[in-house]
Every structure is written in structure tokens, then in C-alpha cells.
Write a protein that holds these residues in place. Structure first.
Motif, PDB file in Angstrom:
ATOM      1  N   LEU A 130       0.550  -1.483   0.090  1.00  0.00           N
ATOM      2  CA  LEU A 130      -0.126   0.164   0.012  1.00  0.00           C
ATOM      3  C   LEU A 130       0.977   1.383  -0.181  1.00  0.00           C
ATOM      4  O   LEU A 130       0.255   2.460   0.080  1.00  0.00           O
ATOM      5  N   ALA A 131       2.234   0.974  -0.037  1.00  0.00           N
ATOM      6  CA  ALA A 131       2.876   2.377  -0.172  1.00  0.00           C
ATOM      7  C   ALA A 131       2.612   3.361  -1.375  1.00  0.00           C
ATOM      8  O   ALA A 131       2.674   4.493  -0.995  1.00  0.00           O
ATOM      9  N   GLY A 132       2.342   2.828  -2.429  1.00  0.00           N
ATOM     10  CA  GLY A 132       1.911   3.678  -3.595  1.00  0.00           C
ATOM     11  C   GLY A 132       0.398   4.291  -3.567  1.00  0.00           C
ATOM     12  O   GLY A 132      -0.007   4.857  -4.472  1.00  0.00           O
ATOM     13  N   HIS A 133      -0.057   4.096  -2.433  1.00  0.00           N
ATOM     14  CA  HIS A 133      -1.789   4.288  -2.428  1.00  0.00           C
ATOM     15  C   HIS A 133      -1.756   6.168  -2.610  1.00  0.00           C
ATOM     16  O   HIS A 133      -1.095   6.868  -2.017  1.00  0.00           O
ATOM     17  N   PRO A 134      -2.405   6.681  -3.536  1.00  0.00           N
ATOM     18  CA  PRO A 134      -2.600   7.923  -3.851  1.00  0.00           C
ATOM     19  C   PRO A 134      -3.422   8.506  -2.521  1.00  0.00           C
ATOM     20  O   PRO A 134      -3.783   7.935  -1.856  1.00  0.00           O
ATOM     21  N   PRO A 135      -2.997   9.973  -2.174  1.00  0.00           N
ATOM     22  CA  PRO A 135      -2.468  10.860  -3.335  1.00  0.00           C
ATOM     23  C   PRO A 135      -0.955  10.765  -3.359  1.00  0.00           C
ATOM     24  O   PRO A 135      -0.189  11.556  -4.178  1.00  0.00           O
ATOM     25  N   PHE A 136      -0.400  10.664  -2.002  1.00  0.00           N
ATOM     26  CA  PHE A 136       0.984  10.930  -1.789  1.00  0.00           C
ATOM     27  C   PHE A 136       1.783   9.610  -1.130  1.00  0.00           C
ATOM     28  O   PHE A 136       3.012   9.366  -1.393  1.00  0.00           O
ATOM     29  N   GLY A 137       0.955   8.600  -1.017  1.00  0.00           N
ATOM     30  CA  GLY A 137       1.699   7.223  -0.665  1.00  0.00           C
ATOM     31  C   GLY A 137       1.912   6.812   0.860  1.00  0.00           C
ATOM     32  O   GLY A 137       1.787   8.223   1.741  1.00  0.00           O
ATOM     33  N   HIS A 138       2.533   5.963   1.219  1.00  0.00           N
ATOM     34  CA  HIS A 138       2.722   5.845   2.681  1.00  0.00           C
ATOM     35  C   HIS A 138       4.094   4.873   2.707  1.00  0.00           C
ATOM     36  O   HIS A 138       4.083   3.765   3.038  1.00  0.00           O
ATOM     37  N   PRO A 139       5.288   5.407   2.433  1.00  0.00           N
ATOM     38  CA  PRO A 139       6.248   4.964   2.475  1.00  0.00           C
ATOM     39  C   PRO A 139       6.623   4.340   3.812  1.00  0.00           C
ATOM     40  O   PRO A 139       6.401   5.170   4.921  1.00  0.00           O
ATOM     41  N   SER A 140       7.662   3.280   3.770  1.00  0.00           N
ATOM     42  CA  SER A 140       7.866   2.619   5.116  1.00  0.00           C
ATOM     43  C   SER A 140       9.060   3.312   5.966  1.00  0.00           C
ATOM     44  O   SER A 140       9.847   3.768   4.933  1.00  0.00           O
ATOM     45  N   GLN A 141       9.294   3.045   7.000  1.00  0.00           N
ATOM     46  CA  GLN A 141      10.578   3.737   7.671  1.00  0.00           C
ATOM     47  C   GLN A 141      11.618   3.066   6.975  1.00  0.00           C
ATOM     48  O   GLN A 141      12.715   3.960   7.211  1.00  0.00           O
ATOM     49  N   SER A 142      11.815   1.915   6.662  1.00  0.00           N
ATOM     50  CA  SER A 142      12.966   1.320   6.059  1.00  0.00           C
ATOM     51  C   SER A 142      13.457   1.929   4.680  1.00  0.00           C
ATOM     52  O   SER A 142      14.429   2.146   4.301  1.00  0.00           O
ATOM     53  N   CYS A 143      12.355   2.713   3.898  1.00  0.00           N
ATOM     54  CA  CYS A 143      12.389   3.418   2.844  1.00  0.00           C
ATOM     55  C   CYS A 143      13.150   4.590   3.284  1.00  0.00           C
ATOM     56  O   CYS A 143      13.961   5.084   2.324  1.00  0.00           O
ATOM     57  N   ILE A 144      12.703   5.190   4.230  1.00  0.00           N
ATOM     58  CA  ILE A 144      12.992   6.274   4.571  1.00  0.00           C
ATOM     59  C   ILE A 144      14.577   6.279   4.829  1.00  0.00           C
ATOM     60  O   ILE A 144      15.520   7.259   4.541  1.00  0.00           O
ATOM     61  N   ASP A 145      15.037   5.168   5.406  1.00  0.00           N
ATOM     62  CA  ASP A 145      16.345   5.104   6.021  1.00  0.00           C
ATOM     63  C   ASP A 145      17.206   4.852   4.610  1.00  0.00           C
ATOM     64  O   ASP A 145      18.358   5.123   4.758  1.00  0.00           O
ATOM     65  N   ASN A 146      16.446   4.377   3.780  1.00  0.00           N
ATOM     66  CA  ASN A 146      17.256   4.076   2.457  1.00  0.00           C
ATOM     67  C   ASN A 146      17.374   5.095   1.417  1.00  0.00           C
ATOM     68  O   ASN A 146      18.283   5.272   0.857  1.00  0.00           O
ATOM     69  N   GLN A 147      16.121   5.931   1.386  1.00  0.00           N
ATOM     70  CA  GLN A 147      16.119   6.875   0.358  1.00  0.00           C
ATOM     71  C   GLN A 147      16.247   8.248   0.902  1.00  0.00           C
ATOM     72  O   GLN A 147      16.587   9.540   0.200  1.00  0.00           O
ATOM     73  N   GLY A 148      16.283   8.404   2.365  1.00  0.00           N
ATOM     74  CA  GLY A 148      16.245   9.865   2.750  1.00  0.00           C
ATOM     75  C   GLY A 148      14.830  10.318   3.381  1.00  0.00           C
ATOM     76  O   GLY A 148      13.905   9.744   3.158  1.00  0.00           O
ATOM     77  N   THR A 149      14.848  11.556   3.507  1.00  0.00           N
ATOM     78  CA  THR A 149      13.486  12.141   4.033  1.00  0.00           C
ATOM     79  C   THR A 149      12.485  12.140   3.029  1.00  0.00           C
ATOM     80  O   THR A 149      12.704  12.613   1.835  1.00  0.00           O
ATOM     81  N   PHE A 150      11.347  11.833   3.503  1.00  0.00           N
ATOM     82  CA  PHE A 150      10.194  11.927   2.892  1.00  0.00           C
ATOM     83  C   PHE A 150       9.540  13.326   2.883  1.00  0.00           C
ATOM     84  O   PHE A 150       9.281  13.755   4.160  1.00  0.00           O
ATOM     85  N   ASP A 151       9.122  14.226   2.032  1.00  0.00           N
ATOM     86  CA  ASP A 151       8.558  15.354   2.069  1.00  0.00           C
ATOM     87  C   ASP A 151       7.133  15.375   2.319  1.00  0.00           C
ATOM     88  O   ASP A 151       6.481  16.338   2.452  1.00  0.00           O
ATOM     89  N   GLY A 152       6.528  14.127   2.435  1.00  0.00           N
ATOM     90  CA  GLY A 152       5.068  14.051   2.783  1.00  0.00           C
ATOM     91  C   GLY A 152       4.124  14.174   1.357  1.00  0.00           C
ATOM     92  O   GLY A 152       2.723  13.998   1.665  1.00  0.00           O
ATOM     93  N   THR A 153       4.610  14.671   0.279  1.00  0.00           N
ATOM     94  CA  THR A 153       3.819  14.617  -0.668  1.00  0.00           C
ATOM     95  C   THR A 153       4.258  13.792  -2.268  1.00  0.00           C
ATOM     96  O   THR A 153       3.244  13.689  -3.069  1.00  0.00           O
ATOM     97  N   ASP A 154       5.441  13.482  -2.359  1.00  0.00           N
ATOM     98  CA  ASP A 154       6.052  13.056  -3.522  1.00  0.00           C
ATOM     99  C   ASP A 154       5.712  11.721  -3.523  1.00  0.00           C
ATOM    100  O   ASP A 154       5.987  10.690  -3.175  1.00  0.00           O
TER     101      ASP A 154
END
Length: 520
Positions: free
Chosen positions: A361-385
Motif C-alpha cells: 500500500l506504499a503507492g496509495h494516492p495521493p502521496f503514498g505511505h512509505p515505510s521507515q525502511s524506505c526513509i532510511d534507504n532513500q532519505g527524508t520523505f517530504d510528505g507529498t511526493d
């Protein structure tokens, strides 16, 4: 303090102009400044014709605008369009009948309240204008007819109503092949099917979306990648995408065939066999697992009603998630896939054929729900991308499959990685709809030779393709309305086009009756 007539006039006109501008911006996907430009033009016209001016004769009684109901219907349409990008009446009808409790769209619920307040304020402004200027009392009667005639919501209902008098109401049903297996696979493989929420192959365009799809592209190099998988009507939401890919049919809502209109559906598609029914008859242990509630949109009823032994969602799994680590829908994908790995290991050790179906469900519109492991891997999530969330989905899925392979859990196993449907409105919407779109469909393992198969298809073609990938023999390479993409037989879209298929669906009654035969 008394508000002057002139102040009320300009407030009413300005607000009406802003509402018109906002509607134009949403429907035609125009820039943010559109409401301002439209409002200025509207005020200029109002000034030119003295709308609501003290010199204009007011109505002699407190009249109510005829346009009240048409305006409310337009607000409903604009809310749906703003929420989902394209109005899908089938989705609206199905969710109302199947149940919408425990959905995670908190942002859309808040938006619904805002839209309601905005609509009421517009009705107040229009009512004042109708009462203050007798000319508007006459004009808005004509305006009411215009608003009704051109509301896409009512237009869609009229198209569905037209099926009642259509002469060719069994066109799809005549082309339906009940799913069956003519010959068994020499060594029936296990099946792992991962639905990636709204993660369509369109994101693979690096010019528009950068490296968002990078991990899925790399995963596709190991198996068969299908290009050209379009979206039929009534396959554009999660349950509809699941039904299309597992039953070979679009999810045409029960509509009036559901006798008890004020109760949720008792069953989902009881009139047809789906993949779960076929595999259950062959001794497979079948599991569905998703982070959201299985009560939403009838998922548990569908899976348990079509041969599945287990259907797990938020209610059954949230106590296994880290404390406080949940989103509006339920479990984050890293938690879900960790639990899925444990489940698959247990299924594998049982020495019994199994099929596991999962939904991210990470890709659920409108902004998604990225996991903490993704934030650790990709850096800060701006909440809208949303592209951040799409990349998160691909990275998690690829790592999940690599972990299973490293443990030896993919021997004699077919892995399917697919989008459940094309994305609804999200933060990359303008780029997403700029060109043709298509679903993700990748198949790995079970002796499949890596390659790309490109041909016009839809999600109903997944079922026969999957059965042949598992080694089963099916009648004429067909199942449901689908045709195996491994065969040379033309799909219905190749033969008739996507547009004709959608048009036929609007006038189809017989297939709908078949799907829901036996529902209460």
C-alpha cells in the motif's frame, strides 16, 4: 454591525467566481492560478452587467434557486474527480454495496467535509444573487438545465441506464470462457502473486519520473515483462484489479441484482470460478495477506468465497506490527513483507503446493505511505511526493524476492509482480496522464525465459497467462474474457480495441447476471 448591500454583492460574486474557477481547474487539470483568472473575468462581467447591484429589482418573495440540486451534484462530481482523477461509477456503486468501513482515506474524509462546507457557502451566495437580482431568477432556471445536461456524473448514469434497452446485452457473455484446466502441470508450482498498489509501468519513463521504477526494471530483467497491459472499465480499483486478474472478468457491480440494497453484499462474484477455485480443487493452500482491513470493499468475502483458506488484514496482523507503527490504512509494507516472508516459509515447509497473494500500500494516492525502511534507504520523505513512494514499493518488493531466493524458497515457484490498477489522482498526476498508460506485469521463475512480450492486453488476460505460466493446459488458451499472452491467439483488445470493449461493457447485462448469480 450591518454589512452593506455592495459588500455582500461583491463577496457573493467573488466566491461564486472562485468556485467556478476551481471546478474548471480540477476537471481540466489546469494550473493553480486558474481560479484567480476565472474569478477576475467573472467579476468583470458582473460589473459590466451590474449583477446584484442595488439598481436591479429584487425578487418579490424569498425565492429558492432552481439550481440548488444541480449545483450539489456538480460538487459531488468535482469531489470525486479531485479525489480519483477520473470518475468511475462502477467503483462508487461497488464500494457502496460491498462496504466502505475501515478505509484509510482520512485525507479524503477531511476533504469531503471541506467540500461540503464550500458547497453550502456557494448555495448561500447563489441564493443571495437570485433574490437580489430578478434577472438571475430567470437565468438560473436555464442554468439548471445546463448543469444537469453536462454533469459527467449524470451522463455516466444515463449510459448505464441505456443498457436496459440495448439489443446486444450478451456480447461479453458470449465471449466468456469459464475458467477450467484440461491437463495438469507435470509438477504443479507454487505461486507468489504480489499486487503493488497503484504502481503502474508508466512510471518506467525515466524522462518523466526519473529512477522511481528502477528496482522494478531490474527485477524485470530476470523474467518475462509484459508491455501494453491497459485498463478496462470496471478494473480500475483494487478489488476490481484483483477480480480481473484472478477471474478474467471486469468487476461489474451487482447493482439491482443485489436484492437487499441496504445491506452489504453477502458474496463477491458467486456465479463464476476464479483462480482460487481452480487451485483449491488441486489441493493448494491459499493465503491472502494485506496491510489494510479485509473488511474494506469485500476483500475477505471474495477470497474466502473463492477457495482461499486464509485472508489476513489489519485486524488480524496489527498486533504483530511494532507498537505505534501503523498508517491510516494499516500495516506499513516493510512490516507486511516481513510477515509474508514468515508465512511463505511456513507454507514452503508444509511440503504442500501453495499460493500466496499479497497487497502493498506504499503507492496509495495521493502521496503514498512509505515505510521507515524506505526513509532510511532513500532519505527524508517530504510528505507529498508519490514518486518517492513508488520507488519505495519497487525497492521493498525487489529485496523481498531476493530474500526469498536466498533462502531457497523460490524453487518450483512462479512469482508474479503486478500493479493492481492504474493510479488514481496523485502528486504526479499531470505527468502521469500526459501520455498512454499501462499496468505493471512481470512473471519470474518456473523455467520462464527472460524476455519482453509486447501486445495490446488488459488485466483480464492475466488469468490465462498465469495458468499457462504454471504449466496448466486450458481451452484454446482462454479463461474468462482473457487470452494467454504466451499464445498467438488475439486478445479481445487486439481484436476489437479498448474503446469498443468499454462501450460493450456499458450495455452488457448477461455477463453481469452470470457474475452475481446467487448473491443475496
Amino acid at each position: 454591525m450591518t454589512i452593506s448591500r455592495d459588500t455582500r454583492r461583491w463577496c457573493a460574486l467573488t466566491y461564486i467566481g472562485l468556485c467556478i474557477g476551481y471546478a474548471i481547474m480540477v476537471v481540466w487539470v489546469l494550473p493553480w492560478w486558474t481560479p484567480v483568472a476565472v474569478t477576475l473575468a467573472w467579476l468583470a462581467i458582473g460589473h459590466r452587467f451590474h449583477w446584484g447591484h442595488v439598481s436591479q429589482r429584487a425578487t418579490q418573495r424569498k425565492a429558492w434557486p432552481w439550481s440548488a440540486l444541480p449545483l450539489i451534484l456538480w460538487w459531488v462530481y468535482i469531489y470525486l474527480d479531485d479525489s480519483f482523477g477520473q470518475l468511475d461509477l462502477g467503483a462508487v456503486i461497488f464500494h457502496l454495496q460491498a462496504g466502505i468501513e475501515e478505509n484509510g482515506s482520512t485525507d479524503r474524509q477531511i476533504a469531503g467535509v471541506i467540500y461540503t462546507v464550500a458547497a453550502i457557502a456557494m448555495l448561500v451566495a447563489v441564493t443571495w444573487l437570485v433574490r437580489a437580482d430578478h434577472r438571475w431568477r430567470l437565468w438560473e432556471r436555464v442554468l439548471s438545465l445546463f448543469l444537469l445536461a453536462f454533469n459527467p456524473l449524470l451522463f455516466g448514469l444515463s449510459l448505464r441506464g441505456a443498457s436496459v434497452i440495448d439489443d446486444d446485452e450478451s456480447w461479453l457473455n458470449d465471449r466468456y470462457q469459464p475458467p477450467e484446466i484440461l491437463a495438469e502441470a507435470p509438477q504443479p508450482p507454487n505461486l507468489i502473486y504480489l499486487y503493488m498498489e497503484s504502481t503502474e509501468r508508466t512510471y518506467g519513463d525515466t524522462q518523466r519520473f526519473g529512477n522511481a521504477y528502477e528496482d522494478l526494471d531490474r527485477l524485470g530483467q530476470e523474467g518475462v515483462v509484459f508491455h501494453g497491459v491497459k485498463q478496462l472499465d470496471n478494473t480500475g480499483w483494487t478489488m476490481a484489479g484483483m477480480v480481473a486478474s484472478q477471474c478474467g472478468v471486469p468487476l461489474m457491480p451487482a447493482g439491482l441484482m443485489h436484492d437487499n440494497q441496504f445491506e452489504p453484499l453477502s458474496d463477491v462474484l458467486p456465479g463464476v470460478d476464479c483462480l482460487g477455485d481452480l487451485l483449491h480443487a488441486r489441493g493448494y493452500d491459499l493465503t491472502y495477506m494485506g496491510g489494510a482491513s479485509t473488511k474494506f470493499a469485500g476483500k475477505a468475502k471474495f477470497y474466502l468465497g473463492h477457495g482461499f483458506d486464509t485472508a489476513l488484514g489489519r485486524d488480524e496482523l496489527e498486533d504483530k506490527a511494532p507498537s505505534g507503527y501503523l498508517n491510516d490504512w494499516g500495516l506499513y509494507d516493510d512490516t507486511l513483507l516481513d510477515l509474508a516472508e514468515k508465512r511463505i516459509r511456513r507454507l514452503h515447509d508444509s511440503q504442500k503446493p501453495y499460493a500466496f497473494f499479497g497487497l502493498t500500500l506504499a503507492g496509495h494516492p495521493p502521496f503514498g505511505h512509505p515505510s521507515q525502511s524506505c526513509i532510511d534507504n532513500q532519505g527524508t520523505f517530504d510528505g507529498t511526493d508519490i514518486l518517492y513512494s513508488v520507488k519505495c514499493t519497487g525497492w521493498l518488493v525487489r529485496n523481498f524476492i531476493e530474500r526469498l531466493r536466498a533462502e531457497g524458497l523460490l524453487d518450483n515457484t512462479l512469482v508474479v509482480v503486478a500493479s493492481d490498477h492504474l493510479s488514481m489522482k496523485n502528486s504526479a498526476w499531470e505527468d502521469l496522464i500526459a501520455e498512454e498508460r499501462e499496468n505493471t506485469l512481470i512473471m519470474l521463475g518456473n523455467g520462464l525465459r527472460p524476455r519482453v512480450i509486447e501486445r495490446p492486453a488488459s488485466m483480464v488476460d492475466v488469468l490465462p497467462t498465469l495458468l499457462e505460466a504454471m504449466g496448466y493446459t486450458i481451452p484454446d488458451h482462454r479463461a474468462g474474457l482473457g487470452v494467454s499472452l504466451f499464445s498467438s491467439s488475439p486478445t479481445l483488445i487486439e481484436r476489437y480495441s479498448l474503446e469498443e470493449m468499454n462501450q460493450r461493457m456499458r450495455s452488457e447485462n448477461r455477463l453481469q447476471e452470470r457474475l452475481w448469480n446467487g448473491v443475496n
